[in-house]
Design a protein around this motif. Structure first.
Motif, short mmCIF file in Angstrom:
data_model
loop_
_atom_site.label_atom_id
_atom_site.label_comp_id
_atom_site.label_asym_id
_atom_site.label_seq_id
_atom_site.Cartn_x
_atom_site.Cartn_y
_atom_site.Cartn_z
N HIS A 98 163.30 7.92 -3.06
CA HIS A 98 163.90 9.34 -2.38
C HIS A 98 163.01 10.23 -3.99
CE1 HIS A 98 167.36 7.42 -0.87
NE2 HIS A 98 165.99 7.11 -0.62
N ILE A 99 162.88 11.51 -3.73
CA ILE A 99 162.84 12.40 -5.02
C ILE A 99 163.62 13.96 -4.51
CG2 ILE A 99 161.22 14.26 -5.66
CD1 ILE A 99 160.19 10.98 -6.69
N THR A 100 164.65 12.88 -6.10
CA THR A 100 165.79 13.80 -5.46
C THR A 100 166.04 15.14 -6.93
OG1 THR A 100 167.37 12.36 -4.85
CG2 THR A 100 168.71 14.10 -5.65
N THR A 101 166.44 16.23 -6.00
CA THR A 101 166.46 17.38 -6.80
C THR A 101 167.73 17.54 -7.42
OG1 THR A 101 164.69 18.45 -6.17
CG2 THR A 101 165.96 19.87 -7.93
N ILE A 102 168.65 17.98 -8.56
CA ILE A 102 170.08 18.67 -8.56
C ILE A 102 169.76 19.20 -8.81
CG2 ILE A 102 171.78 17.78 -9.56
CD1 ILE A 102 171.19 15.15 -7.82
N TYR A 103 170.57 20.56 -8.53
CA TYR A 103 170.26 22.15 -9.16
C TYR A 103 171.69 22.69 -10.03
CZ TYR A 103 169.38 22.40 -3.96
OH TYR A 103 168.85 22.50 -2.60
N GLU A 104 170.94 22.79 -10.97
CA GLU A 104 171.03 23.79 -12.17
C GLU A 104 172.78 24.09 -11.99
OE1 GLU A 104 171.36 26.66 -16.01
OE2 GLU A 104 169.64 26.28 -14.51
N GLY A 105 173.98 23.13 -12.56
CA GLY A 105 174.89 23.75 -13.07
C GLY A 105 175.64 22.60 -11.76
N ALA A 106 175.31 22.03 -11.24
CA ALA A 106 175.66 20.42 -10.25
C ALA A 106 176.80 19.83 -10.88
CB ALA A 106 174.56 20.26 -9.12
N ASN A 107 177.48 19.07 -10.38
CA ASN A 107 178.91 17.98 -10.40
C ASN A 107 179.13 17.84 -9.60
OD1 ASN A 107 180.11 17.53 -12.79
ND2 ASN A 107 182.35 18.62 -12.18
N LEU A 108 178.73 16.19 -9.36
CA LEU A 108 178.94 15.78 -8.61
C LEU A 108 179.60 14.31 -9.28
CD1 LEU A 108 174.53 15.70 -7.43
CD2 LEU A 108 176.44 17.51 -6.33
N ASN A 109 180.65 13.92 -8.24
CA ASN A 109 181.34 12.77 -8.39
C ASN A 109 180.79 12.60 -7.04
OD1 ASN A 109 183.72 13.34 -10.44
ND2 ASN A 109 183.47 15.26 -8.29
N LEU A 110 180.33 11.00 -7.48
CA LEU A 110 180.20 9.72 -6.56
C LEU A 110 180.39 7.93 -6.94
CD1 LEU A 110 176.21 11.34 -7.29
CD2 LEU A 110 177.73 11.54 -5.60
N HIS A 111 180.03 8.14 -6.12
CA HIS A 111 180.69 6.01 -6.14
C HIS A 111 179.80 6.03 -4.40
CE1 HIS A 111 183.77 3.29 -5.85
NE2 HIS A 111 183.11 2.52 -6.46
N TYR A 112 178.52 4.81 -4.69
CA TYR A 112 178.01 4.18 -3.95
C TYR A 112 178.32 2.88 -4.08
CZ TYR A 112 174.58 7.69 -4.72
OH TYR A 112 174.01 9.68 -4.24
N GLN A 113 179.67 3.17 -3.34
CA GLN A 113 179.72 1.66 -2.56
C GLN A 113 179.12 1.04 -2.21
OE1 GLN A 113 183.23 4.30 -1.29
NE2 GLN A 113 184.53 3.12 -2.36
N ASN A 114 178.74 1.35 -1.02
CA ASN A 114 177.76 0.52 -0.38
C ASN A 114 176.45 0.38 -0.55
OD1 ASN A 114 179.74 0.24 1.90
ND2 ASN A 114 178.90 2.76 2.53
N HIS A 115 175.65 0.70 -1.72
CA HIS A 115 174.47 1.02 -2.01
C HIS A 115 174.58 0.14 -3.56
CE1 HIS A 115 174.20 2.74 1.33
NE2 HIS A 115 172.83 2.65 1.55
N LEU A 116 173.36 -0.43 -3.66
CA LEU A 116 173.11 -0.32 -5.45
C LEU A 116 171.38 0.99 -5.82
CD1 LEU A 116 172.72 -3.65 -6.08
CD2 LEU A 116 174.60 -2.50 -6.83
N GLU A 117 171.72 1.36 -6.97
CA GLU A 117 171.01 2.57 -7.19
C GLU A 117 169.94 3.01 -8.24
OE1 GLU A 117 170.51 7.87 -6.51
OE2 GLU A 117 171.99 6.87 -7.31
N SER A 118 168.57 2.69 -8.48
CA SER A 118 168.00 3.17 -9.79
C SER A 118 167.87 5.03 -10.03
CB SER A 118 167.09 2.33 -10.05
OG SER A 118 167.64 1.30 -10.42
N VAL A 119 167.83 5.84 -11.01
CA VAL A 119 167.35 7.28 -11.56
C VAL A 119 167.05 7.18 -12.18
CG1 VAL A 119 168.70 8.88 -10.52
CG2 VAL A 119 169.86 7.67 -9.93
#
Length: 133
Positions: free
Chosen positions: A38-59
């Motif tokens: 995926h190509i993902t854009t994280i908007y300026e000022g975003a504060n995302l609480n994430l926990h990928y319990q079902n997936h592994l991710e590289s960013v």
């Protein structure tokens, strides 16, 4: 061979927009590659609480500026172009964008395409598939 253009995919149901981010899913489970991209854009000022319990991710950060904090130990890692972070232990984390960030993301197992974060900051395994090629 599969060939796709980001600009065209952004105009299709492969583009998912949610609070604080948007993602164009270029490669999905139904492409049968064993991962999604995926190509993902994280908007300026975003504060995302994430926990990928079902997936592994590289960013991989293409542009922008921010930080990722691992919740378990409170370590904060700066993100700038050329930085990669790998969530190899289903790490609970907080992603913050100081400037809009453009990220290239790989998920294993692959996403179906319509996923957005649940209340725990994870993607479900049985999401709706994107139908557009």
């Amino acid at each position: 061979m599969i060939v796709r253009q980001l600009q065209e995919a952004e105009k299709s149901d492969r583009r998912i927009v949610s609070e604080g981010w948007e993602s164009t899913r270029l490669l999905l489970k139904n492409d049968n590659m064993g991962f999604s991209f995926h190509i993902t854009t994280i908007y300026e000022g975003a504060n995302l609480n994430l926990h990928y319990q079902n997936h592994l991710e590289s960013v991989y950060c293409i542009s922008g500026e921010g930080e990722v904090e691992t919740v378990e130990d409170g370590k904060v890692y700066p993100i700038s172009p050329g930085t990669i972070y790998i969530l190899d232990k289903h790490d609970k984390h907080v992603l913050r964008a100081k400037k809009e960030m453009k990220m290239a993301c790989v998920f294993n197992p692959p996403l179906h395409g319509k996923e957005v974060h649940n209340a725990e900051g994870a993607y479900e395994l049985d999401a709706e598939e994107v139908t557009g090629k």
